[in-house]
Design a protein around this motif. Sequence first.
Motif, PDB file in Angstrom:
ATOM      1  N   GLU A 189       0.755  -1.267  -0.232  1.00  0.00           N
ATOM      2  CA  GLU A 189       0.062   0.252   0.410  1.00  0.00           C
ATOM      3  C   GLU A 189       0.709   1.327  -0.243  1.00  0.00           C
ATOM      4  N   ALA A 190       1.961   1.049   0.833  1.00  0.00           N
ATOM      5  CA  ALA A 190       2.794   2.622   1.225  1.00  0.00           C
ATOM      6  C   ALA A 190       3.428   2.342  -0.675  1.00  0.00           C
ATOM      7  N   PHE A 191       4.102   1.528  -1.256  1.00  0.00           N
ATOM      8  CA  PHE A 191       4.819   1.849  -2.366  1.00  0.00           C
ATOM      9  C   PHE A 191       3.798   2.043  -3.609  1.00  0.00           C
ATOM     10  N   ASP A 192       2.771   1.585  -3.425  1.00  0.00           N
ATOM     11  CA  ASP A 192       1.182   1.538  -4.432  1.00  0.00           C
ATOM     12  C   ASP A 192       0.884   2.926  -4.577  1.00  0.00           C
ATOM     13  N   SER A 193       1.384   4.118  -3.687  1.00  0.00           N
ATOM     14  CA  SER A 193       1.007   5.480  -3.063  1.00  0.00           C
ATOM     15  C   SER A 193       2.318   6.535  -3.859  1.00  0.00           C
ATOM     16  N   ARG A 231      13.395  -2.583  -5.073  1.00  0.00           N
ATOM     17  CA  ARG A 231      12.213  -1.963  -5.251  1.00  0.00           C
ATOM     18  C   ARG A 231      11.745  -1.371  -4.460  1.00  0.00           C
ATOM     19  N   TYR A 232      12.197  -1.080  -2.733  1.00  0.00           N
ATOM     20  CA  TYR A 232      11.543  -0.407  -2.399  1.00  0.00           C
ATOM     21  C   TYR A 232      12.749   0.783  -1.346  1.00  0.00           C
ATOM     22  N   MET A 233      13.485   0.341  -2.370  1.00  0.00           N
ATOM     23  CA  MET A 233      14.550   1.572  -1.955  1.00  0.00           C
ATOM     24  C   MET A 233      14.244   3.039  -1.306  1.00  0.00           C
ATOM     25  N   ASN A 234      12.794   3.300  -2.234  1.00  0.00           N
ATOM     26  CA  ASN A 234      12.540   5.017  -2.197  1.00  0.00           C
ATOM     27  C   ASN A 234      11.265   5.126  -1.865  1.00  0.00           C
ATOM     28  N   ILE A 235      10.496   4.428  -1.144  1.00  0.00           N
ATOM     29  CA  ILE A 235       9.416   3.899   0.114  1.00  0.00           C
ATOM     30  C   ILE A 235       9.217   5.110   1.248  1.00  0.00           C
ATOM     31  N   LYS A 250       9.496   7.887   0.652  1.00  0.00           N
ATOM     32  CA  LYS A 250       9.178   9.784  -0.036  1.00  0.00           C
ATOM     33  C   LYS A 250       7.834   8.431   0.277  1.00  0.00           C
ATOM     34  N   ALA A 251       6.761   7.921   0.570  1.00  0.00           N
ATOM     35  CA  ALA A 251       5.724   7.906   0.904  1.00  0.00           C
ATOM     36  C   ALA A 251       4.905   8.531   2.137  1.00  0.00           C
ATOM     37  N   LEU A 252       6.238   8.787   3.022  1.00  0.00           N
ATOM     38  CA  LEU A 252       6.296   9.696   4.247  1.00  0.00           C
ATOM     39  C   LEU A 252       6.992  11.268   3.818  1.00  0.00           C
ATOM     40  N   VAL A 253       6.736  11.222   1.979  1.00  0.00           N
ATOM     41  CA  VAL A 253       7.576  13.162   2.198  1.00  0.00           C
ATOM     42  C   VAL A 253       6.650  13.482   1.591  1.00  0.00           C
ATOM     43  N   PRO A 254       6.473  14.763   1.516  1.00  0.00           N
ATOM     44  CA  PRO A 254       5.065  15.648   0.445  1.00  0.00           C
ATOM     45  C   PRO A 254       6.374  15.202  -1.701  1.00  0.00           C
ATOM     46  N   GLU A 255       4.971  14.727  -1.912  1.00  0.00           N
ATOM     47  CA  GLU A 255       5.308  14.363  -2.860  1.00  0.00           C
ATOM     48  C   GLU A 255       6.584  15.787  -3.742  1.00  0.00           C
ATOM     49  N   LEU A 256       6.082  16.893  -3.289  1.00  0.00           N
ATOM     50  CA  LEU A 256       7.221  18.215  -3.579  1.00  0.00           C
ATOM     51  C   LEU A 256       8.811  17.939  -3.472  1.00  0.00           C
ATOM     52  N   TYR A 257       9.052  17.105  -2.761  1.00  0.00           N
ATOM     53  CA  TYR A 257      10.197  17.074  -2.076  1.00  0.00           C
ATOM     54  C   TYR A 257      10.690  15.488  -3.075  1.00  0.00           C
ATOM     55  N   SER A 273       8.395  -1.316  10.221  1.00  0.00           N
ATOM     56  CA  SER A 273       7.190  -1.104  10.953  1.00  0.00           C
ATOM     57  C   SER A 273       6.858  -2.089  10.307  1.00  0.00           C
ATOM     58  N   LEU A 274       6.765  -2.088   9.053  1.00  0.00           N
ATOM     59  CA  LEU A 274       5.520  -2.909   8.444  1.00  0.00           C
ATOM     60  C   LEU A 274       5.772  -3.878   7.604  1.00  0.00           C
ATOM     61  N   LEU A 275       6.874  -4.800   8.067  1.00  0.00           N
ATOM     62  CA  LEU A 275       7.835  -6.007   8.063  1.00  0.00           C
ATOM     63  C   LEU A 275       8.303  -6.902   8.280  1.00  0.00           C
TER      64      LEU A 275
END
Length: 473
Positions: A15-19, A71-75, A77-84, A112-114
């Motif tokens: 779900e985080a990756f898909d965001s 695959r999850y190296m930039n995961i 970024k799901a916690l950072v605004p897309e601007l950044y 946390s998730l894995l």
Amino acid sequence: MGQEDIRREFKSIEEAFDSLPQKEREHCIRVSHYAEEIFLLACAADIYSDDVSVRVRLKLDQREAVADGARYMNIGKALVPELYHNIRPDFSPEEIALYRKHTTDGVKLVQSLLSEKMSSNPQALNIISEAIESHHEHWKGNGYPEGIKEGEIPIIARIMAIANALDKAASQKHSERPFEYAIEQLCSGSGTLYDPLLVNIVSESKGKLKKVFNKYINQSKAIPVIKPLISRTASRPFSLWYRPIAELKKNRTIAYEADMRFADKEKKWIPYSEVEHIIKREAMEHELGLYFITELGDMLRRLDACQIPAAYIVYTPPGGWLNQKGLSKELISLLNDIGTRPQRLCINLNQQMWEGKNKTTQENLKAMADFGTLIMLSGLTLNSVTADELKEYGVAQLRFGPEIGPRLDDKETTDYLSGLCGAGLTLLADGLEKKRHIALLNKNKIFYATSLVIGDYQTEDSLIESELALMDA
């Protein structure tokens, strides 16, 4: 953000990756495939035999964890605004720090998730965490988040750094050969940005990595650039536009048809028919026809660079072009100079050009056909010419429109077409979709290809972009 906050925001790692934005996800998936290949190469090379910490990680049973790490190296970024999500030169120091947080935030997120899901395989979770946290570290120590260097950088993170850089360079619009450019960029960073031993492995085994590039070329952020054969300036008042030709039996694009377009005073693109009188008055047919052949060469090279299948391009030249002495020699010389195989050029004659042919036309067409260029005749009046005469002019293909369908009830017509096929000519029936008409062709043993011209003519760039989008669908 604490673990409870993360769990409230995302119920799973997917779900985080898909965001993440689509382009980001596509990039990570490509990096995952690059990283997996580099990992396998490193395992096989056994170049770190003296380093226990590396040997522990370079085990084939960790292959899946390596792929997941990429695959999850930039995961984070799901916690950072897309601007950044991507660093920009105008970022303030605070904004740069916020962008760089995706590494450490990413580790928190996967932990946390894995952690529960991977409790039985903590080593795999560590590999994923190392990939996420340290893939921006540099060999000489000027990376982030820790600024560690050389052997301090986990081997998995070193692999990620190379895979990440390889995809970024190969996916941008840099050169005629994007993948080769990316390898050159890696080599230039060897020993400063990247582990030199790994770079050497990648350089020596680039053929395997090129397969990853080829697999995902249609996701490239930009169409690969070719060094143009011709000067393309914004003020150039003429250009070729294109549309696909599909083979209905196989449901795929087999070729493209080119159309000469000219810019009027209002910079609107108009067809050749509207300026033909000017071209003839100024005696420009010869130079213009050869110019467009060169532009076709550029288009074929771009299609090849994008791995878009194209058996040939159909080109209807200016009227009178084929009636000029010595044209075939010039064309053959030009095709050799620009590196275009003659079989990929299909010269199309319409009914008007066929009726205006002369001895010089015959000499030119026959020489072109003998060289390998395809010669097509469109809109032929049925029963008006014999197979022998067509062959004398090098014609190999006859193209009919859907209007031929009702004529197939006439035995004289089917006998005529059957005779042409028997003489080795190929029939193309544009838009012939009615089952009854197709059954008549089959019944009379008329061998044909049902083709369909798709859509309106488009500019070169628009057509390539739309074809890449279809390949990605």
